[in-house]
Scaffold this active site. Sequence first.
Site, PDB file in Angstrom:
ATOM      1  N   ASP A 183      -4.621   3.893  -1.525  1.00 41.25           N
ATOM      2  CA  ASP A 183      -5.664   4.230  -0.557  1.00 41.25           C
ATOM      3  C   ASP A 183      -6.111   5.668  -0.727  1.00 41.25           C
ATOM      4  O   ASP A 183      -5.380   6.604  -0.403  1.00 41.25           O
ATOM      5  CB  ASP A 183      -5.115   4.032   0.867  1.00 41.25           C
ATOM      6  CG  ASP A 183      -5.008   2.565   1.227  1.00 41.25           C
ATOM      7  OD1 ASP A 183      -6.017   1.853   1.080  1.00 41.25           O
ATOM      8  OD2 ASP A 183      -3.909   2.133   1.631  1.00 41.25           O
ATOM      9  N   MET A 189      -8.480   8.601   0.457  1.00 40.81           N
ATOM     10  CA  MET A 189      -9.247   8.993   1.658  1.00 40.81           C
ATOM     11  C   MET A 189      -9.705  10.438   1.535  1.00 40.81           C
ATOM     12  O   MET A 189      -8.959  11.286   1.025  1.00 40.81           O
ATOM     13  CB  MET A 189      -8.360   8.854   2.894  1.00 40.81           C
ATOM     14  CG  MET A 189      -7.783   7.462   3.060  1.00 40.81           C
ATOM     15  SD  MET A 189      -6.876   7.314   4.601  1.00 40.81           S
ATOM     16  CE  MET A 189      -6.266   5.636   4.462  1.00 40.81           C
ATOM     17  N   MET A 232     -11.907  -5.339   5.267  1.00 36.49           N
ATOM     18  CA  MET A 232     -11.032  -4.505   6.101  1.00 36.49           C
ATOM     19  C   MET A 232     -10.756  -5.219   7.421  1.00 36.49           C
ATOM     20  O   MET A 232     -11.690  -5.650   8.114  1.00 36.49           O
ATOM     21  CB  MET A 232     -11.690  -3.151   6.400  1.00 36.49           C
ATOM     22  CG  MET A 232     -11.741  -2.186   5.232  1.00 36.49           C
ATOM     23  SD  MET A 232     -10.168  -1.907   4.392  1.00 36.49           S
ATOM     24  CE  MET A 232      -9.129  -1.290   5.733  1.00 36.49           C
ATOM     25  N   SER A 238       0.837  -1.202   0.000  1.00 30.52           N
ATOM     26  CA  SER A 238       0.000   0.000   0.000  1.00 30.52           C
ATOM     27  C   SER A 238       0.872   1.253   0.000  1.00 30.52           C
ATOM     28  O   SER A 238       1.702   1.452   0.894  1.00 30.52           O
ATOM     29  CB  SER A 238      -0.895   0.009   1.235  1.00 30.52           C
ATOM     30  OG  SER A 238      -1.435   1.307   1.399  1.00 30.52           O
ATOM     31  N   HIS A 290      -8.418   1.744  -3.801  1.00 31.71           N
ATOM     32  CA  HIS A 290      -9.359   1.541  -2.693  1.00 31.71           C
ATOM     33  C   HIS A 290      -9.934   2.896  -2.298  1.00 31.71           C
ATOM     34  O   HIS A 290      -9.250   3.708  -1.668  1.00 31.71           O
ATOM     35  CB  HIS A 290      -8.564   0.892  -1.533  1.00 31.71           C
ATOM     36  CG  HIS A 290      -9.339   0.681  -0.282  1.00 31.71           C
ATOM     37  ND1 HIS A 290      -8.731   0.367   0.917  1.00 31.71           N
ATOM     38  CD2 HIS A 290     -10.672   0.716  -0.026  1.00 31.71           C
ATOM     39  CE1 HIS A 290      -9.649   0.229   1.856  1.00 31.71           C
ATOM     40  NE2 HIS A 290     -10.836   0.449   1.316  1.00 31.71           N
ATOM     41  N   ASP A 335      -7.050  -6.267   4.147  1.00 33.65           N
ATOM     42  CA  ASP A 335      -6.327  -4.993   4.227  1.00 33.65           C
ATOM     43  C   ASP A 335      -6.290  -4.473   5.663  1.00 33.65           C
ATOM     44  O   ASP A 335      -7.339  -4.191   6.240  1.00 33.65           O
ATOM     45  CB  ASP A 335      -7.064  -3.998   3.303  1.00 33.65           C
ATOM     46  CG  ASP A 335      -6.379  -2.644   3.198  1.00 33.65           C
ATOM     47  OD1 ASP A 335      -5.281  -2.484   3.751  1.00 33.65           O
ATOM     48  OD2 ASP A 335      -6.960  -1.762   2.540  1.00 33.65           O
ATOM     49  N   HIS A 376      -1.372  -1.061  -4.223  1.00 35.86           N
ATOM     50  CA  HIS A 376      -2.629  -0.678  -3.577  1.00 35.86           C
ATOM     51  C   HIS A 376      -2.601   0.820  -3.288  1.00 35.86           C
ATOM     52  O   HIS A 376      -1.646   1.335  -2.698  1.00 35.86           O
ATOM     53  CB  HIS A 376      -2.760  -1.482  -2.281  1.00 35.86           C
ATOM     54  CG  HIS A 376      -4.053  -1.313  -1.554  1.00 35.86           C
ATOM     55  ND1 HIS A 376      -5.205  -1.986  -1.909  1.00 35.86           N
ATOM     56  CD2 HIS A 376      -4.387  -0.544  -0.484  1.00 35.86           C
ATOM     57  CE1 HIS A 376      -6.188  -1.644  -1.080  1.00 35.86           C
ATOM     58  NE2 HIS A 376      -5.712  -0.767  -0.212  1.00 35.86           N
ATOM     59  N   MET A 412     -11.897   5.184  -0.116  1.00 31.90           N
ATOM     60  CA  MET A 412     -12.529   5.362   1.191  1.00 31.90           C
ATOM     61  C   MET A 412     -13.114   6.760   1.202  1.00 31.90           C
ATOM     62  O   MET A 412     -12.623   7.669   1.872  1.00 31.90           O
ATOM     63  CB  MET A 412     -11.475   5.177   2.302  1.00 31.90           C
ATOM     64  CG  MET A 412     -11.107   3.719   2.521  1.00 31.90           C
ATOM     65  SD  MET A 412      -9.526   3.518   3.354  1.00 31.90           S
ATOM     66  CE  MET A 412      -8.443   3.632   1.951  1.00 31.90           C
TER      67      MET A 412
HETATM   68  C1  DX5 Z   1      -6.136   1.511   5.911  1.00 33.21           C
HETATM   69  C2  DX5 Z   1      -5.756   1.285   4.475  1.00 33.21           C
HETATM   70  C3  DX5 Z   1      -4.717   0.262   4.305  1.00 33.21           C
HETATM   71  C4  DX5 Z   1      -3.403   0.603   4.923  1.00 33.21           C
HETATM   72  C5  DX5 Z   1      -2.879  -0.652   5.558  1.00 33.21           C
HETATM   73  O1  DX5 Z   1      -7.131   2.452   5.976  1.00 33.21           O
HETATM   74  O2  DX5 Z   1      -6.902   0.904   3.716  1.00 33.21           O
HETATM   75  O3  DX5 Z   1      -4.535  -0.099   2.937  1.00 33.21           O
HETATM   76  O4  DX5 Z   1      -2.446   1.075   4.015  1.00 33.21           O
HETATM   77  O5  DX5 Z   1      -1.747  -0.341   6.270  1.00 33.21           O
HETATM   78  P1  DX5 Z   1      -1.035  -1.389   7.227  1.00 33.21           P
HETATM   79  O6  DX5 Z   1      -0.608  -2.529   6.374  1.00 33.21           O
HETATM   80  O7  DX5 Z   1       0.103  -0.600   7.770  1.00 33.21           O
HETATM   81  O8  DX5 Z   1      -2.041  -1.790   8.261  1.00 33.21           O
HETATM   82 ZN    ZN Z   2      -6.555   0.006   1.580  1.00 37.69          ZN
END
Ligand code: DX5
Ligand code: ZN
Length: 226
Positions: free
Chosen positions: A36, A38, A139, A10, A68, A177, A34, A70
């Site tokens: 993320d 947000m 998740m 990620s 992904h 994840d 990946h 969010m």
């Molecule tokens: C969390 C993200 C993850 C995050 C995971 O909100 O969706 O993809 O990067 O990070 P680790 O592997 O550090 O838990």
């Molecule tokens: Zn993620």
Amino acid sequence: MMRNVFLAPSLLSADFLDVRSSIASLKGQHDWLHVDVMDGCFVPNITFGPGFVSALRKRYPSEVLDVHLMIEHPERLLEAFLDAGPDYLTVHIEADPHIHRTLSRIRERGAKAGVSINPGTPEELLRPLLPMVDLVLVMSVNPGFGGQSFIPSVMEKTKSLCRWREAGHYSYVVEMDGGIGGGNAAEIALGGCDVLVMGSAVFGAQDPALFLREIKLKVKEAIAHA
Ligand code: DX5
Ligand code: ZN
């Protein structure tokens, strides 16, 4: 036949000022990247927009980009993210009242459609969507930040998803994840997950490429001896 398990570092844990070096440090030992996204609303943090995904796509035309989202009401930004050229585009079931329409649109535009589910949401809610998705993202932390602890009870969701996939002849992959690292990756893969997302464990490792190679070996051995 040996089951394939994919590793998806990620970029949330990459060096934001030097993402290219972070990607280079993987030395091709990863399977997917990946991303993320947000919005500061669905989760209490803000990260990347469609411009970032588009820049990644231009720079890395053959990487599998696993995006992904969010974000609340993903339909507002859906076309922009689809234009950016992701391979997988995943939306949260909690964030979109018209998720059936959103997932149809993702496939219509030629991307693979994913649906994600928070630790506190029952997996039964996913059932009507299963015939129309390519990926289910379970998740294993409450999303928003890297480096949180894995919530073991979510493994039950993986079990249900594998069972339903077999019974319904569906074709989605199950991705997990949050909180995954050297200590639990093999066990999670054994539990039925096809894609493991790892942020802090990969980019926090001294040698991310070596770390990925070790995880791959551990996963392979665990599956072979199962
Ligand atoms: C969390 C993200 C993850 C995050 C995971 O909100 O969706 O993809 O990067 O990070 P680790 O592997 O550090 O838990
Ligand atoms: Zn993620």
